[in-house]
Structure formats: structure tokens, C-alpha cells
Design an enzyme around this catalytic site. Structure first.
Site, PDB file in Angstrom:
ATOM      1  CG  PHE A 235      -1.170  12.558   9.957  1.00 19.82           C
ATOM      2  CD1 PHE A 235       0.131  13.060   9.851  1.00 19.82           C
ATOM      3  CD2 PHE A 235      -2.235  13.416   9.705  1.00 19.82           C
ATOM      4  CE1 PHE A 235       0.354  14.394   9.525  1.00 19.82           C
ATOM      5  CE2 PHE A 235      -2.023  14.753   9.375  1.00 19.82           C
ATOM      6  CZ  PHE A 235      -0.724  15.244   9.284  1.00 19.82           C
ATOM      7  N   GLY A 236      -0.528   8.080   9.670  1.00 17.11           N
ATOM      8  CA  GLY A 236      -0.603   6.731  10.226  1.00 17.11           C
ATOM      9  C   GLY A 236      -0.744   6.813  11.739  1.00 17.11           C
ATOM     10  N   GLY A 237      -0.980   5.664  12.353  1.00 16.94           N
ATOM     11  CA  GLY A 237      -0.961   5.576  13.806  1.00 16.94           C
ATOM     12  C   GLY A 237      -2.177   6.124  14.532  1.00 16.94           C
TER      13      GLY A 237
ATOM     14  CG  MET B 106      -0.569  11.542   1.884  1.00 20.73           C
ATOM     15  SD  MET B 106      -0.248  11.662   3.648  1.00 20.73           S
ATOM     16  CE  MET B 106      -0.781  10.033   4.183  1.00 20.73           C
TER      17      MET B 106
ATOM     18  CG  HIS C 252      -1.951   1.031   1.259  1.00 19.05           C
ATOM     19  ND1 HIS C 252      -3.121   0.956   0.537  1.00 19.05           N
ATOM     20  CD2 HIS C 252      -2.012   2.202   1.942  1.00 19.05           C
ATOM     21  CE1 HIS C 252      -3.859   2.021   0.773  1.00 19.05           C
ATOM     22  NE2 HIS C 252      -3.210   2.802   1.624  1.00 19.05           N
TER      23      HIS C 252
ATOM     24  CG  MET D   1     -10.025   6.658   3.943  1.00 23.13           C
ATOM     25  SD  MET D   1      -8.359   5.984   3.873  1.00 23.13           S
ATOM     26  CE  MET D   1      -7.627   6.585   5.381  1.00 23.13           C
TER      27      MET D   1
ATOM     28  CG  ASP E 273      -5.728   2.959   4.622  1.00 20.47           C
ATOM     29  OD1 ASP E 273      -4.956   2.775   5.574  1.00 20.47           O
ATOM     30  OD2 ASP E 273      -5.470   3.705   3.648  1.00 20.47           O
ATOM     31  N   GLY E 274      -6.642   2.171   8.099  1.00 25.06           N
ATOM     32  CA  GLY E 274      -6.542   3.079   9.238  1.00 25.06           C
ATOM     33  C   GLY E 274      -6.823   2.404  10.564  1.00 25.06           C
TER      34      GLY E 274
ATOM     35  CG  HIS F 181      -4.948   5.656  -0.318  1.00 24.76           C
ATOM     36  ND1 HIS F 181      -5.002   5.606   1.065  1.00 24.76           N
ATOM     37  CD2 HIS F 181      -5.940   6.505  -0.685  1.00 24.76           C
ATOM     38  CE1 HIS F 181      -5.978   6.368   1.500  1.00 24.76           C
ATOM     39  NE2 HIS F 181      -6.555   6.943   0.468  1.00 24.76           N
TER      40      HIS F 181
ATOM     41  N   GLY G 139      -0.291  -0.174   8.649  1.00 21.49           N
ATOM     42  CA  GLY G 139       1.018   0.462   8.662  1.00 21.49           C
ATOM     43  C   GLY G 139       1.743   0.179   9.959  1.00 21.49           C
TER      44      GLY G 139
HETATM   45  C1  DX5 Z   1      -3.626   7.262   6.247  1.00 21.84           C
HETATM   46  C2  DX5 Z   1      -3.159   6.230   5.263  1.00 21.84           C
HETATM   47  C3  DX5 Z   1      -2.994   4.884   5.814  1.00 21.84           C
HETATM   48  C4  DX5 Z   1      -2.025   4.776   6.971  1.00 21.84           C
HETATM   49  C5  DX5 Z   1      -2.453   3.654   7.856  1.00 21.84           C
HETATM   50  O1  DX5 Z   1      -3.978   8.414   5.573  1.00 21.84           O
HETATM   51  O2  DX5 Z   1      -4.092   6.121   4.195  1.00 21.84           O
HETATM   52  O3  DX5 Z   1      -2.659   3.949   4.798  1.00 21.84           O
HETATM   53  O4  DX5 Z   1      -0.704   4.585   6.569  1.00 21.84           O
HETATM   54  O5  DX5 Z   1      -1.639   3.624   8.964  1.00 21.84           O
HETATM   55  P1  DX5 Z   1      -2.015   2.831  10.288  1.00 21.84           P
HETATM   56  O6  DX5 Z   1      -2.167   1.402   9.936  1.00 21.84           O
HETATM   57  O7  DX5 Z   1      -0.848   3.101  11.170  1.00 21.84           O
HETATM   58  O8  DX5 Z   1      -3.303   3.443  10.804  1.00 21.84           O
HETATM   59 ZN    ZN Z   2      -3.809   4.523   2.694  1.00 20.31          ZN
END
Ligand code: DX5
Ligand code: ZN
Length: 219
Positions: free
Chosen positions: A147-149, A41, A37, A141, A175-176, A70, A197
Site C-alpha cells: 500500500f501507498g501512503g 501486486m 515506478h 523497502m 521505496d515507501g 516493481h 507516490g
Molecule cells: C508499496 C509500493 C510503493 C508505494 C509508495 O508497496 O511499493 O511504491 O506506491 O507509496 P508512498 O510513496 O505513498 O509511500
Molecule cells: Zn514500489
């Protein structure tokens, strides 16, 4: 006894060590990633900037796995040719973006890739309904993109279920905030692909983390 459901796991490179993306993508491939993935951005559609087609092209020779791109950009249509050239197999973009939806889906197909629509948490399932016949994938989503995490939003489960019921042939991706617990909830509602992630890249053993996400659940 329930049926064993085999989900695909798509580790999100956003959570990898950016100083060694090549070895990270090889590590995650060896650990059993089904798709890779790639979160693109533009600092406009979302308040963050990640990477673009140059980095994706550089990573392409490191793995045979499917590149799941994505696009979190305001004008995804403008980037379709560059992403296809960089080696994308699947391109998903937001239904909330500025590009015309049908034209963008068709452009992705014409570029030789699979296509999918993405919904932000505040967007209702209805927003993608008309275009489901043109989608191979729908990405729901389960956090605000950017952002991740972040923490998984349970309120999205109903949306997953609804879209899967409307279009069982379309792969449903989430995702998320995905971990073995939240992932299992999504699988129960019909998810086919789990993006993760933090849960995978920050795990002591990526292979174990992927295995845990693939745990069979009663269907
Ligand atoms: C957020 C991204 C996700 C993100 C997921 O905007 O689209 O793909 O990397 O990260 P986690 O799994 O850490 O929530
Ligand atoms: Zn994503």
C-alpha cells in the site's frame, strides 16, 4: 561544503488518479520524473491487487521515461516475458518470492531488461549479498509492501548504507514513505533513486514536489 548528489526520482503510479492514467503519466513526465515506478501486486505476495502487463503496455507510448516495474508477486519468473513485452526497462522482484533468484535475474537480462532485487523491511541486507554482481539495482523497502501512503521506517537506513558499501556500482533505490525529509536521510546513506507516490501525486504542484525531493544534501 559537501558534494551535490543528483538522485533520480521515480514517481509511483500507484498513487495517481486511476481514472486518467494516461494524462497522469504525461503530467509526471513533464514534471521531471526520471523513472516511472509501476507497482505490480498479485493479491497473494501482498494483500492488494494493482495492475498488470496490459495496463503497463497501454501506458508505454505516453512517455519516453524508464519503466521501473516493481513485482510484488509470488512467482515473478512467470511474469518476466510479459513485463518485458509490455515495455519494462527495469524489472525488480522480491528476494522473498518463490522464484529461484539467479534464474529470475538471468531471465530478466535475457529479456533485454535491467534487473534488481527487492527486500521487505524484515529481510536483512545479507539476503541479497551473493547476487549483487548480477543486479543493476537493489530496492530497499522502507514500508511493508502492498500500500501507498505509509510511514517511512527509519530502521532501514542502516540496510541502505550496508548494501551501498558492498556494491557501490549497484543503483540503490528506496521505496515507501519518501518525502523531502526522509529522502534526504536515504541520500545521505547512499540512495541513488527515490520512489515517491503520495508525496508527488498528491502535491499541488508535481514539479515542485520532484524538485524538493532532488534537493542537494551535504555528502
Ligand atoms: C508499496 C509500493 C510503493 C508505494 C509508495 O508497496 O511499493 O511504491 O506506491 O507509496 P508512498 O510513496 O505513498 O509511500
Ligand atoms: Zn514500489
Amino acid at each position: 561544503m559537501g558534494v551535490i548528489v543528483m538522485v533520480k526520482i521515480a514517481p509511483s503510479m500507484l498513487a495517481c488518479d486511476f481514472t486518467k492514467m494516461g494524462s497522469e503519466i504525461r503530467r509526471i513526465t513533464q514534471a521531471g520524473a526520471d523513472w516511472i515506478h509501476l507497482d505490480v501486486m498479485d493479491g497473494h505476495f501482498v494483500p492488494n491487487i494493482s495492475f498488470g502487463p496490459g495496463i503497463i503496455a497501454a501506458l508505454r507510448n505516453e512517455t519516453p521515461a524508464c519503466f521501473d516495474v516493481h513485482l510484488m508477486v509470488s512467482r515473478p519468473l512467470d511474469f518476466v516475458p510479459a513485463m518485458a513485452k509490455a515495455g519494462a526497462n527495469l524489472i525488480t522482484f522480491h528476494v522473498e518470492s518463490e522464484s529461484p533468484v539467479e534464474e529470475t535475474l538471468r531471465a530478466i537480462h535475457e529479456a533485454g531488461c535491467d534487473a534488481g532485487l527487492v527486500l521487505k523491511p524484515g529481510t536483512p541486507a545479507q539476503a541479497v549479498r551473493d547476487w549483487l554482481p548480477l543486479c543493476e539495482v537493489v530496492l530497499v523497502m522502507t514500508v511493508e509492501p502492498g500500500f501507498g501512503g505509509q510511514a517511512f521506517m527509519e530502521g532501514m537506513l542502516e540496510k541502505i548504507e550496508k548494501i551501498k558499501q558492498w556494491a557501490p556500482q549497484v543503483l540503490l533505490e528506496v521505496d515507501g514513505g519518501i518525502n523531502p525529509q526522509t529522502g534526504a536521510m536515504c541520500i545521505e546513506k547512499g540512495a541513488d533513486v527515490l520512489v515517491a507516490g503520495t508525496n508527488i501525486f498528491r502535491a499541488p504542484d508535481a514539479k515542485e514536489a520532484i524538485k524538493a525531493l532532488k534537493q542537494p544534501v551535504k555528502a
